[in-house]
Design a protein around this motif. Sequence first.
Motif, PDB file in Angstrom:
ATOM      1  N   VAL A   1      40.867  44.020  37.542  1.00  0.00           N
ATOM      2  CA  VAL A   1      41.153  43.366  38.824  1.00  0.00           C
ATOM      3  C   VAL A   1      39.958  42.531  39.278  1.00  0.00           C
ATOM      4  O   VAL A   1      40.124  41.409  39.774  1.00  0.00           O
ATOM      5  CB  VAL A   1      41.545  44.415  39.891  1.00  0.00           C
ATOM      6  N   LEU A   2      38.758  43.028  39.073  1.00  0.00           N
ATOM      7  CA  LEU A   2      37.565  42.272  39.444  1.00  0.00           C
ATOM      8  C   LEU A   2      37.423  41.011  38.594  1.00  0.00           C
ATOM      9  O   LEU A   2      37.079  39.940  39.109  1.00  0.00           O
ATOM     10  CB  LEU A   2      36.330  43.149  39.312  1.00  0.00           C
ATOM     11  N   ALA A   3      37.716  41.103  37.302  1.00  0.00           N
ATOM     12  CA  ALA A   3      37.682  39.921  36.442  1.00  0.00           C
ATOM     13  C   ALA A   3      38.736  38.900  36.872  1.00  0.00           C
ATOM     14  O   ALA A   3      38.481  37.690  36.875  1.00  0.00           O
ATOM     15  CB  ALA A   3      37.898  40.327  34.992  1.00  0.00           C
ATOM     16  N   GLY A   4      39.910  39.390  37.249  1.00  0.00           N
ATOM     17  CA  GLY A   4      40.948  38.498  37.765  1.00  0.00           C
ATOM     18  C   GLY A   4      40.514  37.790  39.037  1.00  0.00           C
ATOM     19  O   GLY A   4      40.805  36.606  39.234  1.00  0.00           O
ATOM     20  N   ALA A   5      39.794  38.500  39.887  1.00  0.00           N
ATOM     21  CA  ALA A   5      39.294  37.882  41.122  1.00  0.00           C
ATOM     22  C   ALA A   5      38.278  36.792  40.811  1.00  0.00           C
ATOM     23  O   ALA A   5      38.290  35.718  41.425  1.00  0.00           O
ATOM     24  CB  ALA A   5      38.676  38.951  42.023  1.00  0.00           C
TER      25      ALA A   5
ATOM     26  N   LEU B   1      42.455  38.179  50.410  1.00  0.00           N
ATOM     27  CA  LEU B   1      42.851  39.190  51.389  1.00  0.00           C
ATOM     28  C   LEU B   1      43.598  40.344  50.719  1.00  0.00           C
ATOM     29  O   LEU B   1      43.696  41.432  51.288  1.00  0.00           O
ATOM     30  CB  LEU B   1      43.729  38.567  52.477  1.00  0.00           C
ATOM     31  N   VAL B   2      44.103  40.119  49.519  1.00  0.00           N
ATOM     32  CA  VAL B   2      44.740  41.188  48.751  1.00  0.00           C
ATOM     33  C   VAL B   2      43.697  41.942  47.945  1.00  0.00           C
ATOM     34  O   VAL B   2      43.717  43.169  47.855  1.00  0.00           O
ATOM     35  CB  VAL B   2      45.839  40.619  47.838  1.00  0.00           C
ATOM     36  N   TYR B   3      42.756  41.198  47.343  1.00  0.00           N
ATOM     37  CA  TYR B   3      41.726  41.837  46.526  1.00  0.00           C
ATOM     38  C   TYR B   3      40.821  42.756  47.344  1.00  0.00           C
ATOM     39  O   TYR B   3      40.376  43.779  46.834  1.00  0.00           O
ATOM     40  CB  TYR B   3      40.837  40.791  45.853  1.00  0.00           C
TER      41      TYR B   3
ATOM     42  N   GLY C   1      38.661  32.865  41.617  1.00  0.00           N
ATOM     43  CA  GLY C   1      37.638  32.157  42.382  1.00  0.00           C
ATOM     44  C   GLY C   1      37.087  30.954  41.645  1.00  0.00           C
ATOM     45  O   GLY C   1      36.888  29.890  42.232  1.00  0.00           O
ATOM     46  N   SER C   2      36.862  31.100  40.345  1.00  0.00           N
ATOM     47  CA  SER C   2      36.356  29.956  39.580  1.00  0.00           C
ATOM     48  C   SER C   2      37.419  28.867  39.457  1.00  0.00           C
ATOM     49  O   SER C   2      37.096  27.682  39.443  1.00  0.00           O
ATOM     50  CB  SER C   2      35.865  30.399  38.207  1.00  0.00           C
ATOM     51  N   TYR C   3      38.691  29.249  39.415  1.00  0.00           N
ATOM     52  CA  TYR C   3      39.770  28.257  39.422  1.00  0.00           C
ATOM     53  C   TYR C   3      39.760  27.461  40.727  1.00  0.00           C
ATOM     54  O   TYR C   3      39.899  26.242  40.717  1.00  0.00           O
ATOM     55  CB  TYR C   3      41.123  28.947  39.244  1.00  0.00           C
ATOM     56  N   LEU C   4      39.588  28.144  41.838  1.00  0.00           N
ATOM     57  CA  LEU C   4      39.561  27.446  43.120  1.00  0.00           C
ATOM     58  C   LEU C   4      38.363  26.527  43.234  1.00  0.00           C
ATOM     59  O   LEU C   4      38.478  25.395  43.705  1.00  0.00           O
ATOM     60  CB  LEU C   4      39.555  28.453  44.273  1.00  0.00           C
ATOM     61  N   VAL C   5      37.204  26.995  42.789  1.00  0.00           N
ATOM     62  CA  VAL C   5      35.995  26.174  42.875  1.00  0.00           C
ATOM     63  C   VAL C   5      36.103  24.976  41.938  1.00  0.00           C
ATOM     64  O   VAL C   5      35.735  23.862  42.299  1.00  0.00           O
ATOM     65  CB  VAL C   5      34.746  27.024  42.566  1.00  0.00           C
ATOM     66  N   ALA C   6      36.612  25.181  40.727  1.00  0.00           N
ATOM     67  CA  ALA C   6      36.762  24.075  39.784  1.00  0.00           C
ATOM     68  C   ALA C   6      37.754  23.051  40.318  1.00  0.00           C
ATOM     69  O   ALA C   6      37.558  21.846  40.141  1.00  0.00           O
ATOM     70  CB  ALA C   6      37.225  24.604  38.434  1.00  0.00           C
TER      71      ALA C   6
ATOM     72  N   LYS D   1      40.256  60.990  39.844  1.00  0.00           N
ATOM     73  CA  LYS D   1      40.364  62.055  38.840  1.00  0.00           C
ATOM     74  C   LYS D   1      40.522  61.532  37.421  1.00  0.00           C
ATOM     75  O   LYS D   1      40.445  62.285  36.472  1.00  0.00           O
ATOM     76  CB  LYS D   1      41.547  62.949  39.181  1.00  0.00           C
ATOM     77  N   ASN D   2      40.772  60.226  37.273  1.00  0.00           N
ATOM     78  CA  ASN D   2      40.926  59.625  35.951  1.00  0.00           C
ATOM     79  C   ASN D   2      39.917  58.479  35.822  1.00  0.00           C
ATOM     80  O   ASN D   2      40.266  57.312  36.005  1.00  0.00           O
ATOM     81  CB  ASN D   2      42.355  59.122  35.779  1.00  0.00           C
ATOM     82  N   PRO D   3      38.669  58.791  35.486  1.00  0.00           N
ATOM     83  CA  PRO D   3      37.622  57.768  35.530  1.00  0.00           C
ATOM     84  C   PRO D   3      37.783  56.653  34.493  1.00  0.00           C
ATOM     85  O   PRO D   3      37.386  55.520  34.751  1.00  0.00           O
ATOM     86  CB  PRO D   3      36.330  58.539  35.294  1.00  0.00           C
ATOM     87  N   VAL D   4      38.386  56.935  33.347  1.00  0.00           N
ATOM     88  CA  VAL D   4      38.549  55.893  32.330  1.00  0.00           C
ATOM     89  C   VAL D   4      39.532  54.831  32.817  1.00  0.00           C
ATOM     90  O   VAL D   4      39.250  53.623  32.773  1.00  0.00           O
ATOM     91  CB  VAL D   4      39.014  56.513  30.993  1.00  0.00           C
ATOM     92  N   LEU D   5      40.681  55.262  33.298  1.00  0.00           N
ATOM     93  CA  LEU D   5      41.673  54.330  33.827  1.00  0.00           C
ATOM     94  C   LEU D   5      41.134  53.615  35.059  1.00  0.00           C
ATOM     95  O   LEU D   5      41.339  52.408  35.223  1.00  0.00           O
ATOM     96  CB  LEU D   5      42.962  55.067  34.163  1.00  0.00           C
ATOM     97  N   ARG D   6      40.430  54.353  35.915  1.00  0.00           N
ATOM     98  CA  ARG D   6      39.855  53.772  37.130  1.00  0.00           C
ATOM     99  C   ARG D   6      38.905  52.625  36.795  1.00  0.00           C
ATOM    100  O   ARG D   6      39.017  51.535  37.351  1.00  0.00           O
ATOM    101  CB  ARG D   6      39.109  54.840  37.919  1.00  0.00           C
ATOM    102  N   ASP D   7      37.990  52.861  35.856  1.00  0.00           N
ATOM    103  CA  ASP D   7      37.012  51.832  35.525  1.00  0.00           C
ATOM    104  C   ASP D   7      37.647  50.634  34.840  1.00  0.00           C
ATOM    105  O   ASP D   7      37.282  49.488  35.104  1.00  0.00           O
ATOM    106  CB  ASP D   7      35.911  52.417  34.641  1.00  0.00           C
ATOM    107  N   ARG D   8      38.614  50.874  33.973  1.00  0.00           N
ATOM    108  CA  ARG D   8      39.281  49.758  33.290  1.00  0.00           C
ATOM    109  C   ARG D   8      40.097  48.921  34.260  1.00  0.00           C
ATOM    110  O   ARG D   8      40.064  47.684  34.214  1.00  0.00           O
ATOM    111  CB  ARG D   8      40.170  50.287  32.173  1.00  0.00           C
ATOM    112  N   LEU D   9      40.835  49.573  35.149  1.00  0.00           N
ATOM    113  CA  LEU D   9      41.650  48.838  36.117  1.00  0.00           C
ATOM    114  C   LEU D   9      40.769  48.088  37.110  1.00  0.00           C
ATOM    115  O   LEU D   9      41.049  46.936  37.459  1.00  0.00           O
ATOM    116  CB  LEU D   9      42.586  49.801  36.847  1.00  0.00           C
ATOM    117  N   PHE D  10      39.698  48.724  37.548  1.00  0.00           N
ATOM    118  CA  PHE D  10      38.775  48.080  38.471  1.00  0.00           C
ATOM    119  C   PHE D  10      38.158  46.839  37.830  1.00  0.00           C
ATOM    120  O   PHE D  10      38.076  45.777  38.451  1.00  0.00           O
ATOM    121  CB  PHE D  10      37.680  49.068  38.891  1.00  0.00           C
TER     122      PHE D  10
END
Length: 77
Positions: free
Chosen positions: A56-60, A29-31, A64-69, A44-53
């Motif tokens: 956060v997506l990798a963390g999600a 619900l936070v992600y 998720g894999s932690y919960l499933v495991a 306006k800052n596409p490099v930072l945007r893509d890296r942060l995105f």
Amino acid sequence: MATPSNPSDSEVVYRRQNKGPPFKFLVPLVYAPVLPLIRLSLRKNPVLRDRLFTLVLAGAFVHGSYLVADLYDVESK
């Protein structure tokens, strides 16, 4: 024939009941709103945007894999 009424003599195991919400299942619900906000706010800052995105997506996915495991581990026992 008196029975012992001392509670320390009897072997009673009390389990702690979890009365709060399961926070590990509420994290998506936070992600959900954070990912679009990253894309919109760092337009306006596409490099930072893509890296942060990506971070956060990798963390999600890791979460998720932690919960499933964890669920598969409980089912296998």
